[in-house]
Design a protein around this motif. Structure first.
Motif, PDB file in Angstrom:
ATOM      1  N   TYR A 127       0.872  -1.179   0.000  1.00 16.42           N
ATOM      2  CA  TYR A 127       0.000   0.000   0.000  1.00 16.42           C
ATOM      3  C   TYR A 127       0.909   1.229   0.000  1.00 16.42           C
ATOM      4  CZ  TYR A 127      -3.702  -3.258   1.205  1.00 16.42           C
ATOM      5  OH  TYR A 127      -4.595  -4.312   1.190  1.00 16.42           O
TER       6      TYR A 127
ATOM      7  N   SER B 238       1.199   5.427  -0.593  1.00 18.61           N
ATOM      8  CA  SER B 238       0.474   6.694  -0.654  1.00 18.61           C
ATOM      9  C   SER B 238       1.390   7.881  -0.934  1.00 18.61           C
ATOM     10  CB  SER B 238      -0.257   6.949   0.668  1.00 18.61           C
ATOM     11  OG  SER B 238      -0.962   8.172   0.640  1.00 18.61           O
TER      12      SER B 238
ATOM     13  N   PHE C 252      -2.355   5.520  -3.711  1.00 18.04           N
ATOM     14  CA  PHE C 252      -3.240   6.647  -3.414  1.00 18.04           C
ATOM     15  C   PHE C 252      -2.531   7.927  -3.844  1.00 18.04           C
ATOM     16  CE2 PHE C 252      -3.622   3.266  -0.325  1.00 18.04           C
ATOM     17  CZ  PHE C 252      -4.982   3.016  -0.275  1.00 18.04           C
TER      18      PHE C 252
ATOM     19  N   TYR D 195      -6.332   4.760  -6.153  1.00 18.39           N
ATOM     20  CA  TYR D 195      -7.407   5.521  -5.528  1.00 18.39           C
ATOM     21  C   TYR D 195      -7.035   7.001  -5.484  1.00 18.39           C
ATOM     22  CZ  TYR D 195      -9.197   0.969  -4.400  1.00 18.39           C
ATOM     23  OH  TYR D 195      -9.690  -0.313  -4.514  1.00 18.39           O
TER      24      TYR D 195
ATOM     25  N   ASP E 142     -11.247   4.011  -7.887  1.00 22.15           N
ATOM     26  CA  ASP E 142     -12.359   4.653  -7.189  1.00 22.15           C
ATOM     27  C   ASP E 142     -11.863   5.976  -6.621  1.00 22.15           C
ATOM     28  OD1 ASP E 142     -14.872   5.052  -6.196  1.00 22.15           O
ATOM     29  OD2 ASP E 142     -14.845   3.384  -4.776  1.00 22.15           O
TER      30      ASP E 142
ATOM     31  N   ILE F 133     -11.928   8.325  -3.227  1.00 24.49           N
ATOM     32  CA  ILE F 133     -12.144   8.197  -1.788  1.00 24.49           C
ATOM     33  C   ILE F 133     -12.201   9.574  -1.150  1.00 24.49           C
ATOM     34  CG2 ILE F 133     -11.036   5.935  -1.763  1.00 24.49           C
ATOM     35  CD1 ILE F 133      -8.517   7.276  -0.619  1.00 24.49           C
TER      36      ILE F 133
ATOM     37  N   GLY G 248      -9.018  10.487   4.091  1.00 21.48           N
ATOM     38  CA  GLY G 248      -9.560   9.527   3.141  1.00 21.48           C
ATOM     39  C   GLY G 248      -8.746   8.260   3.010  1.00 21.48           C
TER      40      GLY G 248
ATOM     41  N   ARG H  48      -9.098   6.066   6.241  1.00 18.47           N
ATOM     42  CA  ARG H  48     -10.439   5.476   6.350  1.00 18.47           C
ATOM     43  C   ARG H  48     -10.600   4.328   5.363  1.00 18.47           C
ATOM     44  NH1 ARG H  48     -13.186   8.327   9.942  1.00 18.47           N
ATOM     45  NH2 ARG H  48     -12.509  10.469  10.345  1.00 18.47           N
ATOM     46  N   TRP H  49     -10.020   4.469   4.152  1.00 23.30           N
ATOM     47  CA  TRP H  49     -10.097   3.376   3.188  1.00 23.30           C
ATOM     48  C   TRP H  49      -9.286   2.180   3.709  1.00 23.30           C
ATOM     49  CZ3 TRP H  49      -7.137   0.059   0.475  1.00 23.30           C
ATOM     50  CH2 TRP H  49      -7.734  -0.616  -0.591  1.00 23.30           C
TER      51      TRP H  49
ATOM     52  N   GLU I  13     -10.907   0.089   6.406  1.00 23.40           N
ATOM     53  CA  GLU I  13     -11.992  -0.765   5.947  1.00 23.40           C
ATOM     54  C   GLU I  13     -11.531  -1.911   5.042  1.00 23.40           C
ATOM     55  OE1 GLU I  13     -16.218  -0.349   3.496  1.00 23.40           O
ATOM     56  OE2 GLU I  13     -15.209   1.435   4.280  1.00 23.40           O
ATOM     57  N   HIS I  14     -10.439  -1.690   4.275  1.00 24.47           N
ATOM     58  CA  HIS I  14     -10.094  -2.664   3.243  1.00 24.47           C
ATOM     59  C   HIS I  14      -8.747  -3.367   3.426  1.00 24.47           C
ATOM     60  CE1 HIS I  14     -12.929   0.155   1.211  1.00 24.47           C
ATOM     61  NE2 HIS I  14     -13.379  -0.959   0.678  1.00 24.47           N
TER      62      HIS I  14
END
Length: 268
Positions: free
Chosen positions: A5, A7, A218, A235, A250, A252, A259, A262-263, A266-267
């Protein structure tokens, strides 16, 4: 499958105060503690990125200088793109022909330094440098030869768009160039890096370094487009440039609404 992940910072993970929120810190730190592979890819240097993310306890290497370097969490450079001596001279000369003098970032004596000719800095460039002078990386020089010492990996100049554009036209295609407006000051930047640099190249190198199978990224700005192009999922935050939103998996929440965190909560 093991996921990286990744960002962007400014305008994406950082709020408008140029910091991560306590909520973002808590979410990401908890995920990292449980084995999630999280990192960032930023145009910032390691020094300024670390200050902006001081609440994060990251264990993975990070991408800095728009993909010119990958460093470990302590700042040790693990991977770097660098210019040849001929390339350094060509880039510096292109700026000088336009009446401009860039700031040159290089590894000198095993440390990251930035060299500048104070008397040749324009207003916007000098105002930027004043926010960095004092952190131990600055190196005021008096000649081009001094400015080009060391293993240079990043040239940047902040000035009028009309003056910078001819330099961009001369160098783009040969090098990895970015031509953004600063999201905080609105000033025009021209950044020049080796062809092997850039967030996409660095992300692929980091993915391999960490043994990951896929990248979820991200971002918010045009310099994230190459990263979006190679990611498995991409994202865009709500405040992102339209070009990123058009190709995003998507959209976010915005950077001031945490943002990304929070993503992830959840994921990830």
């Amino acid at each position: 499958m093991k996921t990286l992940y990744l960002s962007d910072l400014d305008g994406t993970l950082l709020r408008s105060d140029q910091k991560t929120s306590k909520y973002t810190d808590s979410v990401i730190n908890r995920l990292v503690e449980h084995g999630t592979v999280f990192s960032y890819a930023t145009a910032r240097s390691f020094s300024t990125a670390r200050r902006a993310t001081e609440g994060l306890r990251l264990t993975s290497p990070v991408i800095v200088h728009n993909g010119a370097n990958i460093t470990d969490p302590s700042g040790t450079v693990l991977w770097s793109a660098a210019f040849t001596e001929a390339e350094k001279r060509e880039i510096f000369s292109a700026f000088r022909r336009a009446g401009l003098t860039p700031v040159v970032y290089a590894a000198i004596g095993g440390r990251e330094r930035f060299s500048y000719l104070k008397e040749e800095c324009g207003r916007a460039q000098w105002e930027f440098l004043l926010t960095r002078i004092g952190d131990g990386r600055e190196r005021e020089v008096i000649s081009r030869a001094e400015a080009l010492e060391g293993d240079a990996f990043y040239f940047t100049c902040i000035d009028d768009e009309g003056k910078l554009s001819p330099v961009l036209r001369e160098l783009e295609g040969k090098y990895c160039c970015h031509f953004p407006k600063d999201i905080y000051s609105g000033e025009q930047w021209l950044e020049v890096m080796p062809k092997t640099a850039g967030k996409a190249h660095a992300a692929e190198a980091l993915k391999e370094m960490l043994g990951c199978d896929r990248i979820v990224c991200f971002g918010d700005h045009l310099n994230d487009l190459p990263l979006f192009a190679i990611a498995d999922e991409r994202y865009a935050v709500e405040n992102a440039e339209e070009a990123l939103k058009k190709i995003a998996t998507d959209i976010i929440g915005g950077n001031d609404e945490d943002g990304v965190a929070r993503w992830l909560e959840e994921h990830a």
